[in-house]
Design a protein around this motif. Structure first.
Motif, PDB file in Angstrom:
ATOM      1  N   GLY A  40       0.364  -0.750  -0.127  1.00 30.41           N
ATOM      2  CA  GLY A  40      -0.011   0.257  -0.068  1.00 30.41           C
ATOM      3  C   GLY A  40       0.401   1.675  -0.136  1.00 30.41           C
ATOM      4  O   GLY A  40       2.058   1.199   0.404  1.00 30.41           O
ATOM      5  N   SER A  41       0.438   2.272  -0.541  1.00 33.03           N
ATOM      6  CA  SER A  41       0.927   3.724  -0.159  1.00 33.03           C
ATOM      7  C   SER A  41       0.961   4.306   0.963  1.00 33.03           C
ATOM      8  O   SER A  41      -0.300   4.786   1.214  1.00 33.03           O
ATOM      9  CB  SER A  41       1.062   4.497  -1.718  1.00 33.03           C
ATOM     10  OG  SER A  41      -0.492   5.066  -1.731  1.00 33.03           O
ATOM     11  N   LEU A  42       1.913   5.482   1.190  1.00 32.68           N
ATOM     12  CA  LEU A  42       1.636   5.658   2.664  1.00 32.68           C
ATOM     13  C   LEU A  42       2.438   6.825   2.657  1.00 32.68           C
ATOM     14  O   LEU A  42       3.540   7.361   2.266  1.00 32.68           O
ATOM     15  CB  LEU A  42       2.149   4.712   3.697  1.00 32.68           C
ATOM     16  CG  LEU A  42       2.133   4.637   5.016  1.00 32.68           C
ATOM     17  CD1 LEU A  42       0.536   5.301   5.524  1.00 32.68           C
ATOM     18  CD2 LEU A  42       3.227   4.018   5.506  1.00 32.68           C
ATOM     19  N   GLU A  43       1.384   7.852   2.725  1.00 36.05           N
ATOM     20  CA  GLU A  43       2.400   9.279   3.267  1.00 36.05           C
ATOM     21  C   GLU A  43       2.506  10.289   4.499  1.00 36.05           C
ATOM     22  O   GLU A  43       1.355  10.204   4.758  1.00 36.05           O
ATOM     23  CB  GLU A  43       1.484  10.683   1.980  1.00 36.05           C
ATOM     24  CG  GLU A  43       1.442   9.687   0.495  1.00 36.05           C
ATOM     25  CD  GLU A  43       0.513  10.797  -0.617  1.00 36.05           C
ATOM     26  OE1 GLU A  43       0.703  11.228  -1.345  1.00 36.05           O
ATOM     27  OE2 GLU A  43      -0.648  10.966   0.207  1.00 36.05           O
ATOM     28  N   TYR A  44       3.391  10.719   4.621  1.00 38.37           N
ATOM     29  CA  TYR A  44       3.699  11.451   5.071  1.00 38.37           C
ATOM     30  C   TYR A  44       4.191  12.814   5.028  1.00 38.37           C
ATOM     31  O   TYR A  44       4.790  13.290   4.312  1.00 38.37           O
ATOM     32  CB  TYR A  44       5.149  11.386   6.682  1.00 38.37           C
ATOM     33  CG  TYR A  44       3.827   9.691   7.484  1.00 38.37           C
ATOM     34  CD1 TYR A  44       3.302   9.794   8.571  1.00 38.37           C
ATOM     35  CD2 TYR A  44       4.387   8.110   6.602  1.00 38.37           C
ATOM     36  CE1 TYR A  44       2.429   8.439   8.979  1.00 38.37           C
ATOM     37  CE2 TYR A  44       4.592   7.219   7.188  1.00 38.37           C
ATOM     38  CZ  TYR A  44       3.382   7.639   8.326  1.00 38.37           C
ATOM     39  OH  TYR A  44       2.841   6.005   9.230  1.00 38.37           O
ATOM     40  N   LYS A  45       3.303  14.034   5.185  1.00 37.30           N
ATOM     41  CA  LYS A  45       3.661  15.587   4.762  1.00 37.30           C
ATOM     42  C   LYS A  45       2.449  16.265   5.372  1.00 37.30           C
ATOM     43  O   LYS A  45       1.778  15.310   6.394  1.00 37.30           O
ATOM     44  CB  LYS A  45       2.431  15.529   2.895  1.00 37.30           C
ATOM     45  CG  LYS A  45       1.610  14.877   2.583  1.00 37.30           C
ATOM     46  CD  LYS A  45       1.785  14.882   1.384  1.00 37.30           C
ATOM     47  CE  LYS A  45       0.245  14.423   0.550  1.00 37.30           C
ATOM     48  NZ  LYS A  45       0.354  14.325  -1.192  1.00 37.30           N
ATOM     49  N   ASN A  46       3.252  17.734   5.228  1.00 35.78           N
ATOM     50  CA  ASN A  46       2.132  18.863   5.259  1.00 35.78           C
ATOM     51  C   ASN A  46       1.466  19.677   5.146  1.00 35.78           C
ATOM     52  O   ASN A  46       1.430  20.499   5.308  1.00 35.78           O
ATOM     53  CB  ASN A  46       3.294  19.359   6.783  1.00 35.78           C
ATOM     54  CG  ASN A  46       3.818  18.913   7.565  1.00 35.78           C
ATOM     55  OD1 ASN A  46       3.009  17.861   8.600  1.00 35.78           O
ATOM     56  ND2 ASN A  46       4.808  17.852   7.409  1.00 35.78           N
ATOM     57  N   ASP A  47       1.442  18.896   3.296  1.00 36.57           N
ATOM     58  CA  ASP A  47      -0.039  20.200   2.806  1.00 36.57           C
ATOM     59  C   ASP A  47      -1.299  19.953   3.755  1.00 36.57           C
ATOM     60  O   ASP A  47      -1.267  19.451   4.608  1.00 36.57           O
ATOM     61  CB  ASP A  47       0.606  19.893   1.883  1.00 36.57           C
ATOM     62  CG  ASP A  47       0.167  18.240   1.146  1.00 36.57           C
ATOM     63  OD1 ASP A  47      -0.530  17.212   2.058  1.00 36.57           O
ATOM     64  OD2 ASP A  47      -0.278  17.998   0.188  1.00 36.57           O
ATOM     65  N   ALA A  48      -1.865  20.460   2.692  1.00 39.19           N
ATOM     66  CA  ALA A  48      -3.378  20.842   3.084  1.00 39.19           C
ATOM     67  C   ALA A  48      -4.300  19.279   3.440  1.00 39.19           C
ATOM     68  O   ALA A  48      -5.056  18.550   4.272  1.00 39.19           O
ATOM     69  CB  ALA A  48      -4.467  21.254   1.948  1.00 39.19           C
TER      70      ALA A  48
END
Length: 379
Positions: free
Chosen positions: A92-100
């Motif tokens: 699975g794709s997994l993202e950590y980011k601080n955008d909207a």
């Protein structure tokens, strides 16, 4: 002659068994209510009779009746599209980011932490998901691999005209993924992992009209895979993808949400949230021709002309007269698109219940490829 007869008998039995598996699947499967964050992807284990739903901050495992078997919780990032590898592991794709998007997830989860930006492939041992609320960090059922190429493009600043703006190729992270053979090759049965970028849909930008898809060979990924630690994100992963492909689709909102390889056609299906640029048709669904070899081309990025490899859209569906882009208008698929064989798919119908909780019902569809009705509901 005897060998030929035996082979034909084996082939007939195999086809009948495959057809039996797909026809015995229920016409619909309900996920149950799963909180405030919506479904992102689904995958079905037909042989064992399990369904896996990604609901952004958790992975849900049910049987074919929708009964909850287990779940993996505790993600503070964005768990997206899902697919099975040949070894039975779920990717699975997994993202950590601080955008909207990242801020929206943290607001829903009532968190105030600010992580560094990091994109991963989450690899689940599905056999170990045996009860509800298993912790993503504390249970021994999950490993992650860092996708450096996507992080580099996400954090880069590029020149567009006289301005310097963030995110090379308008990369917003990663989302759609699928295992499929080498595109354009009919000789090898080996499957590769294809990982699609999220693409910011900013209608003012001129560098966000291609989808970007990375190709990886995961056969040696054991050397990269690390347990998940969300307080200190690791950077263990391949330096580069095997290939980096571009697909001209026109504008989308956050790129390919669900990418799915259909072995019955040999093509890759890409479901998106449609874009807003008026010079494009803004379809919801595209099909990438899996039999056509990648071609060399050039695009403008960061004030330079760069050489790229492009994939071809299938010559089917609605053809836009101005752009020449082909695709379909179809309202479902961006929150779950799972090929079943024999031209059948489970497609997620995502909705919010009256109490505000998110839920999904998988409906069985038959692919037709018709310009106006690409899928028909199976009843």
């Amino acid at each position: 002659m005897k060998k030929i007869i035996l082979f034909l008998l084996f082939l007939t039995a195999f086809i009948q068994r495959s057809q039996s598996q797909t026809t015995n699947l229920p016409d619909s499967i309900y996920s149950g209510k799963q909180g405030g964050l919506h479904v992102q992807g689904v995958v079905v284990d037909q042989a064992k009779g399990y369904v896996y739903f990604s609901f952004t901050d958790k992975l849900i495992k049910t049987d074919l009746s929708g009964k909850l078997i287990g779940s993996v919780t505790g993600f503070v990032g964005h768990l997206g599209d899902l697919d099975f590898a040949d070894d039975g592991k779920i990717y699975g794709s997994l993202e950590y980011k601080n955008d909207a998007i990242g801020k929206g997830i943290k607001k829903e989860l009532r968190l105030q932490t600010v992580n560094e930006d990091g994109f991963y492939i989450a690899i689940f041992d599905a056999s170990r998901i045996v009860r509800p609320n298993m912790n993503a960090e504390k249970e021994d059922l999950l490993r992650t691999v860092y996708i450096k190429e996507a992080v580099n493009d996400y954090t880069a600043k590029v020149k567009v005209g006289d301005q310097e703006i963030p995110h090379r190729f308008a990369c917003s992270g990663i989302d759609g993924l699928a295992f499929a053979p080498a595109i354009g090759s009919t000789k090898s049965a080996k499957k590769f992992l294809y990982v699609a970028y999220g693409i910011y849909g900013d209608p003012v930008r001129t560098d966000n009209d291609h989808q970007v898809i990375l190709q990886y060979d995961v056969s040696d990924w054991d050397k990269y895979a690390q347990p998940l630690s969300q307080e200190k994100l690791h950077h263990s992963g391949p330096e580069k993808p095997l290939e980096k492909y571009f697909v001209k689709t026109g504008n989308t909102r956050y790129g390919i949400q669900n990418l799915a390889y259909d072995p019955s056609t040999g093509n890759l299906f890409a479901a998106v949230y449609h874009g807003a640029k008026t010079q494009f048709p803004n379809y919801d669904l595209f099909v990438i021709n899996g039999k056509k070899k990648p071609k060399e081309d050039h695009i403008s990025s960061d004030g330079q002309d760069i050489k790229i490899k492009t994939l071809s859209l299938l010559e089917a569906g609605v053809k836009d007269a101005r752009s020449g882009i082909r695709g379909w208008f179809f309202p479902w698929g961006a929150t779950g698109l799972c090929p079943l064989g024999d031209g059948l798919f489970y497609i997620s119908h995502q909705e919010k219940a009256k109490d505000g909780q998110q839920q999904s019902t998988l409906h069985k569809y038959k692919w037709t490829g018709d310009s106006l009705n690409p899928f028909v509901l199976v009843k």
